[in-house]
Enzyme design. Sequence first.
Site, PDB file in Angstrom:
ATOM      1  N   ASP A  92      41.841  15.043  -0.923  1.00  0.00           N
ATOM      2  CA  ASP A  92      41.658  14.113  -2.026  1.00  0.00           C
ATOM      3  C   ASP A  92      40.349  13.362  -1.717  1.00  0.00           C
ATOM      4  O   ASP A  92      39.878  13.378  -0.576  1.00  0.00           O
ATOM      5  CB  ASP A  92      42.860  13.155  -2.047  1.00  0.00           C
ATOM      6  N   LEU A  93      39.757  12.731  -2.726  1.00  0.00           N
ATOM      7  CA  LEU A  93      38.463  12.075  -2.492  1.00  0.00           C
ATOM      8  C   LEU A  93      38.622  10.561  -2.307  1.00  0.00           C
ATOM      9  O   LEU A  93      38.486  10.034  -1.208  1.00  0.00           O
ATOM     10  CB  LEU A  93      37.526  12.405  -3.665  1.00  0.00           C
ATOM     11  N   ASP A  94      38.932   9.890  -3.431  1.00  0.00           N
ATOM     12  CA  ASP A  94      39.031   8.429  -3.397  1.00  0.00           C
ATOM     13  C   ASP A  94      40.206   7.996  -2.515  1.00  0.00           C
ATOM     14  O   ASP A  94      41.344   8.372  -2.772  1.00  0.00           O
ATOM     15  CB  ASP A  94      39.220   7.917  -4.836  1.00  0.00           C
ATOM     16  N   THR A 118      35.993   4.615  -3.224  1.00  0.00           N
ATOM     17  CA  THR A 118      35.409   4.370  -4.550  1.00  0.00           C
ATOM     18  C   THR A 118      36.317   3.461  -5.379  1.00  0.00           C
ATOM     19  O   THR A 118      35.940   3.044  -6.463  1.00  0.00           O
ATOM     20  CB  THR A 118      35.160   5.698  -5.312  1.00  0.00           C
ATOM     21  N   LYS A 137      45.265   3.900  -8.670  1.00  0.00           N
ATOM     22  CA  LYS A 137      44.732   4.827  -7.661  1.00  0.00           C
ATOM     23  C   LYS A 137      45.333   6.222  -7.819  1.00  0.00           C
ATOM     24  O   LYS A 137      46.550   6.370  -7.901  1.00  0.00           O
ATOM     25  CB  LYS A 137      44.994   4.289  -6.249  1.00  0.00           C
ATOM     26  N   GLY A 138      44.473   7.214  -7.852  1.00  0.00           N
ATOM     27  CA  GLY A 138      44.924   8.604  -7.959  1.00  0.00           C
ATOM     28  C   GLY A 138      45.339   9.029  -9.354  1.00  0.00           C
ATOM     29  O   GLY A 138      45.706  10.171  -9.581  1.00  0.00           O
ATOM     30  N   ARG A 156      41.795   9.049 -15.679  1.00  0.00           N
ATOM     31  CA  ARG A 156      41.043   7.971 -16.337  1.00  0.00           C
ATOM     32  C   ARG A 156      41.796   7.392 -17.546  1.00  0.00           C
ATOM     33  O   ARG A 156      41.939   6.175 -17.682  1.00  0.00           O
ATOM     34  CB  ARG A 156      39.684   8.508 -16.776  1.00  0.00           C
ATOM     35  N   SER A 163      40.439  16.575  -6.306  1.00  0.00           N
ATOM     36  CA  SER A 163      40.364  15.189  -6.786  1.00  0.00           C
ATOM     37  C   SER A 163      40.595  15.114  -8.294  1.00  0.00           C
ATOM     38  O   SER A 163      40.192  16.007  -9.026  1.00  0.00           O
ATOM     39  CB  SER A 163      38.977  14.625  -6.457  1.00  0.00           C
ATOM     40  N   ALA A 164      41.203  14.004  -8.725  1.00  0.00           N
ATOM     41  CA  ALA A 164      41.394  13.765 -10.156  1.00  0.00           C
ATOM     42  C   ALA A 164      40.090  13.348 -10.821  1.00  0.00           C
ATOM     43  O   ALA A 164      39.976  13.360 -12.048  1.00  0.00           O
ATOM     44  CB  ALA A 164      42.428  12.657 -10.348  1.00  0.00           C
ATOM     45  N   SER A 165      39.089  13.012 -10.014  1.00  0.00           N
ATOM     46  CA  SER A 165      37.877  12.424 -10.588  1.00  0.00           C
ATOM     47  C   SER A 165      36.922  13.457 -11.169  1.00  0.00           C
ATOM     48  O   SER A 165      36.558  14.426 -10.513  1.00  0.00           O
ATOM     49  CB  SER A 165      37.136  11.611  -9.525  1.00  0.00           C
ATOM     50  N   ASN A 193      34.002  12.665 -11.710  1.00  0.00           N
ATOM     51  CA  ASN A 193      32.724  12.287 -11.097  1.00  0.00           C
ATOM     52  C   ASN A 193      32.609  12.790  -9.654  1.00  0.00           C
ATOM     53  O   ASN A 193      31.643  12.442  -8.961  1.00  0.00           O
ATOM     54  CB  ASN A 193      32.582  10.756 -11.096  1.00  0.00           C
ATOM     55  N   LYS A 221      47.823  15.192 -11.152  1.00  0.00           N
ATOM     56  CA  LYS A 221      48.822  14.972 -10.100  1.00  0.00           C
ATOM     57  C   LYS A 221      49.880  14.036 -10.707  1.00  0.00           C
ATOM     58  O   LYS A 221      49.492  13.130 -11.441  1.00  0.00           O
ATOM     59  CB  LYS A 221      48.187  14.286  -8.880  1.00  0.00           C
ATOM     60  N   GLU A 275      46.137  13.126   1.519  1.00  0.00           N
ATOM     61  CA  GLU A 275      46.318  12.320   0.305  1.00  0.00           C
ATOM     62  C   GLU A 275      46.637  10.863   0.606  1.00  0.00           C
ATOM     63  O   GLU A 275      47.321  10.571   1.581  1.00  0.00           O
ATOM     64  CB  GLU A 275      47.483  12.876  -0.521  1.00  0.00           C
ATOM     65  N   ASP A 276      46.152   9.974  -0.282  1.00  0.00           N
ATOM     66  CA  ASP A 276      46.469   8.549  -0.136  1.00  0.00           C
ATOM     67  C   ASP A 276      47.323   8.038  -1.293  1.00  0.00           C
ATOM     68  O   ASP A 276      47.599   6.841  -1.353  1.00  0.00           O
ATOM     69  CB  ASP A 276      45.182   7.713  -0.073  1.00  0.00           C
TER      70      ASP A 276
END
Length: 218
Positions: free
Chosen positions: A19-21, A27, A55-56, A59, A124-126, A128, A155, A179-180
Amino acid sequence: MPQNLFGLEGGPILGALFDLDGVLVDTAKYHYLAWKRLAAELGFYFTETDNERLKGVSRLRSLELLLEVGHCTMTEEEKVLAAEKKNAWYVEYLHTLDQGALLPGSREYLERLRAAGIKIALGSASKNAPLILERLKIASLFDAVIDGSLVSRAKPDPEVFLKGAEKLALAPRSCVVFEDSLAGIEAARAGGMRIIGVGRSENLPGAELYINSLHDLI
Ligand code: B16
Ligand code: MG
């Protein structure tokens, strides 16, 4: 020092899905600034505690949660415009992002996995995510990048991680997800991957191992 690269017992792990963020980079604070700005325009204050729920989350779903906090309603068209506005602010903030935003151990751990021949994907869900990887100068460390623009189901649906494993040409069971978020842990479980939670077990039930940051595995 863990007994292997992942600190996990059991079958061989050949791939890592990140996962990213909240795992590689923080971010969340930029998302928060942009959502807070939107809330201010709508006439209410959006707290950091409120932001935790976003978070996660995708958008559009994040916007719906924010509107709940402010007791606001919008038509579907208004929601799209508001989400675009928030994203434009968020992207502005991302242009100030540099390698200092990487969470402890991120780069070193990715490099260590690569050196050991482990395949690496982003999940990632992002939408960006590619811009963020580029700003952080870690894009070249990934064999595959699955971001929010490549998945149709957010997710806790496992799609993002299943696509990641598929791109790496690996069976889900031989991949570990970092994952966070709770939704992300559920997605990994549904996908049949091994799971390392970045955070505390009370908040993230279901992982095999918990770390504060990737630095713990170095
Ligand atoms: P964007 P992750 C998630 O990233 C964020 O945690 C979440 O707050 C955000 O709404 C979501 O990405 C979508 O991001 O608006 O940039 O497409 O944790 O899945 O890496
Ligand atoms: Mg996350």
